[in-house]
Design an enzyme around this catalytic site. Structure first.
Site, PDB file in Angstrom:
ATOM      1  N   SER A   1      44.382  86.963 180.467  1.00 34.00           N
ATOM      2  CA  SER A   1      44.386  88.496 180.416  1.00 34.00           C
ATOM      3  C   SER A   1      45.943  88.109 179.506  1.00 34.00           C
ATOM      4  O   SER A   1      46.747  87.476 179.851  1.00 34.00           O
ATOM      5  CB  SER A   1      45.277  89.768 181.199  1.00 34.00           C
ATOM      6  OG  SER A   1      45.835  90.394 181.603  1.00 34.00           O
TER       7      SER A   1
ATOM      8  N   SER B   1      48.162  90.467 179.744  1.00 35.42           N
ATOM      9  CA  SER B   1      48.898  91.583 180.423  1.00 35.42           C
ATOM     10  C   SER B   1      50.574  91.750 180.456  1.00 35.42           C
ATOM     11  O   SER B   1      51.487  92.149 179.943  1.00 35.42           O
ATOM     12  CB  SER B   1      48.583  92.913 181.060  1.00 35.42           C
ATOM     13  OG  SER B   1      47.533  93.767 180.211  1.00 35.42           O
TER      14      SER B   1
ATOM     15  N   LYS C   1      37.613 100.581 187.040  1.00 32.63           N
ATOM     16  CA  LYS C   1      38.036 102.208 186.066  1.00 32.63           C
ATOM     17  C   LYS C   1      37.076 103.223 186.185  1.00 32.63           C
ATOM     18  O   LYS C   1      37.857 104.360 186.926  1.00 32.63           O
ATOM     19  CB  LYS C   1      37.953 102.308 184.992  1.00 32.63           C
ATOM     20  CG  LYS C   1      39.052 101.622 183.852  1.00 32.63           C
ATOM     21  CD  LYS C   1      38.019 101.794 182.574  1.00 32.63           C
ATOM     22  CE  LYS C   1      39.591 100.716 181.825  1.00 32.63           C
ATOM     23  NZ  LYS C   1      39.550 100.713 179.942  1.00 32.63           N
TER      24      LYS C   1
ATOM     25  N   ASP D   1      44.753 104.480 177.141  1.00 26.75           N
ATOM     26  CA  ASP D   1      44.114 104.070 175.618  1.00 26.75           C
ATOM     27  C   ASP D   1      44.362 104.667 174.973  1.00 26.75           C
ATOM     28  O   ASP D   1      44.174 104.666 173.604  1.00 26.75           O
ATOM     29  CB  ASP D   1      43.296 103.791 176.662  1.00 26.75           C
ATOM     30  CG  ASP D   1      42.571 102.809 177.363  1.00 26.75           C
ATOM     31  OD1 ASP D   1      43.567 101.194 177.384  1.00 26.75           O
ATOM     32  OD2 ASP D   1      41.643 102.187 178.235  1.00 26.75           O
TER      33      ASP D   1
ATOM     34  N   GLY E   1      28.913 101.761 171.461  1.00 30.41           N
ATOM     35  CA  GLY E   1      29.023 101.950 172.941  1.00 30.41           C
ATOM     36  C   GLY E   1      29.617 103.330 173.740  1.00 30.41           C
ATOM     37  O   GLY E   1      30.144 104.542 172.924  1.00 30.41           O
TER      38      GLY E   1
ATOM     39  N   GLY F   1      31.222 103.711 177.161  1.00 23.43           N
ATOM     40  CA  GLY F   1      31.590 103.052 178.087  1.00 23.43           C
ATOM     41  C   GLY F   1      33.488 104.295 178.620  1.00 23.43           C
ATOM     42  O   GLY F   1      33.745 104.763 177.514  1.00 23.43           O
TER      43      GLY F   1
ATOM     44  N   GLY G   1      41.914  94.795 168.387  1.00 20.66           N
ATOM     45  CA  GLY G   1      42.413  95.680 169.434  1.00 20.66           C
ATOM     46  C   GLY G   1      43.347  95.284 170.035  1.00 20.66           C
ATOM     47  O   GLY G   1      43.948  95.974 171.308  1.00 20.66           O
TER      48      GLY G   1
END
Ligand code: NAP
Length: 415
Positions: A12, A14, A53, A89, A113, A115, A214
């Site tokens: 990640s 982040s 999530k 997001d 997708g 989701g 992204g």
């Protein structure tokens, strides 16, 4: 306590991003037991990702803003005794469209997708006046189209990929769609940022679409989360700067070109200036085989050497932050080149062929004479053009060309 909660987070980005925003305590929390993790730490705020999530929803007192509209949460804030769910997001995707100046109003957009991330994407696109169609493996209602039953979509302008297919460590997964079925599409966006060019984006690029990954969305959604944690706005300049810093850090610089074009030399220089690990594929193969390449060619044949090259790339390509100097023939292996492009900017060192042909050639199994040099160049040139992101004509001194390569890379990392 601030951080990202998920199941598998090793790669990640982040923490790096939040540290650059000025939150050094932001950390990763991998868990199989969400409830225990929520109880064990004095949380102030956290982000949540796959597979939690949905699982986080029962713990939340209420949803705010876009989370309420999309029923999709990626940020949670502790407010007194309450856990409040937010969706950043939506902001992230909105900022991605702004950064790349993508006008979606009146456009036909296909979302691959259905989701959590797809909900955010759809929400933004609809707000900005796009017509959206969702393509999904398991359609949720009759408005969604089943992926396998897809015929052609002649009016689609933009395709947004929101599934994790092709995401690290599944880099090798095939792209879910055939771009021939989207003849009018000009832009492909993938929410995946690791790899930087997923199989979806590589296919899109091969079909002439403009491609966007992204990473910008990731940085922008993190900025919004940071804003919620500390009640402050991260200025756009900081978001832009952070995006460029991370992009520069994680992108591999891949040098291709004819034998004797200076790949090893420029790779050494660039690995120092960009503080990236240097990998010379020929040297690495010689080290592993404990033999010179000319000996491998002589005793085991070219096919064995090419297999060794391909195996090396297979083990290398998902990694980041390297300068890779490739052997001259790598360019003829389409699979290896596609792999290298996933995380790499490919720079073609196009050295003047007459200059190469005039040099004394030693230990180069495929070029014994100047005639061989011209023939090899002619054969490989279309491949160099096909796979290179940047091309530098090498005709004068190292300093001039180093400056030229650096300028091209600077430009590349700025978008
Ligand atoms: P999610 O809620 O689990 O949704 C995943 C979606 O992908 C579902 O529609 C799922 O369909 C579909 N899918 C999974 N495997 C598939 C396959 N083999 N073939 C067809 N469809 C498949 O995940 P998410 O939170 O939306 O995240 C999705 C991706 O977006 C991840 O890669 C994530 O990293 C990325 N993302 C990026 C950002 C960013 O800031 N750049 C933000 C959010 C998410 P089924 O229901 O049929 O399984």
């Amino acid at each position: 306590m601030y951080g990202l909660i998920g199941k598998s987070l090793k790669h990640s980005l982040s923490p790096q991003i939040h540290h650059l925003f000025g939150n050094p305590s932001y950390s990763l929390f991998e868990t199989e037991n969400l409830e225990k993790l929520l109880q064990d730490y004095p949380w102030k705020g956290f982000n949540v990702t796959i597979p939690y999530k949905e699982a986080i929803l029962p713990y939340l007192t209420r949803l705010e803003g876009a989370a309420k509209e999309t029923q999709s949460v990626n940020t949670v804030l502790k407010q007194g005794d309450e856990w409040v769910g937010y969706n950043t997001d939506v902001y992230g995707f909105q900022k991605l469209l702004e950064h790349y100046q993508i006008e979606v109003s009146g456009k036909q957009v296909v979302i691959l997708g259905n989701g959590g991330a797809a909900k955010s994407v759809k929400y933004v696109l609809n707000q900005f006046g796009a017509q959206t169609t969702t393509l999904a493996r398991h359609p949720l209602d009759s408005s969604e189209v089943e992926l396998n039953s897809l015929d052609t979509m002649p009016f689609c302008d933009i395709i947004v990929h929101t599934t994790p297919v092709g995401m690290y460590p599944g880099n090798a997964a095939e792209c879910l769609i055939d771009f021939k079925k989207f003849p009018k599409a000009t832009i492909a966006i993938d929410l995946i940022y690791n790899p930087l060019r997923s199989s979806f984006l590589l296919e899109a690029q091969a079909h002439g679409l403009t491609i966007i990954n992204g990473l910008y969305m990731l940085v922008a959604q993190a900025a919004a989360a940071h804003g919620l944690f500390f009640h402050e706005v991260v200025p756009t300049e900081i978001v832009e700067k952070t995006y460029r810093t991370i992009k520069r850090q994680i992108t591999n610089i891949v040098l291709v070109g004819m034998p004797l074009s200076g790949k090893s030399k420029f790779a050494r220089i660039l690995s120092q200036s960009h503080e990236k690990q240097l990998v010379d594929t020929d040297e690495t193969i010689e080290f592993i085989a404990r033999k010179k390449i000319s000996d491998i060619f002589e005793t085991e044949g070219e096919a064995t050497f090419r297999r060794m090259e391909r195996n090396l790339i297979e083990s290398l390509y998902p990694s980041h932050n390297m300068v890779i100097s490739t052997g001259g023939g790598m360019i003829e292996d389409d699979l290896s080149m596609r792999r290298l492009r996933q995380n790499g900017v490919v720079v073609f060192l196009d050295k003047d062929v007459e200059n190469i042909a005039s040099q004394t050639i030693r230990n180069r199994p495929l070029i014994q004479s100047s005639k061989d040099v011209y023939a090899l160049y002619e054969r490989r040139l279309p491949k160099y053009i096909q796979y290179a992101d940047e091309r530098v004509h090498i005709v004068s001194d190292t300093k001039t060309h180093t400056e030229e390569i650096e300028a091209k890379l600077h430009e590349y990392f700025s978008h």
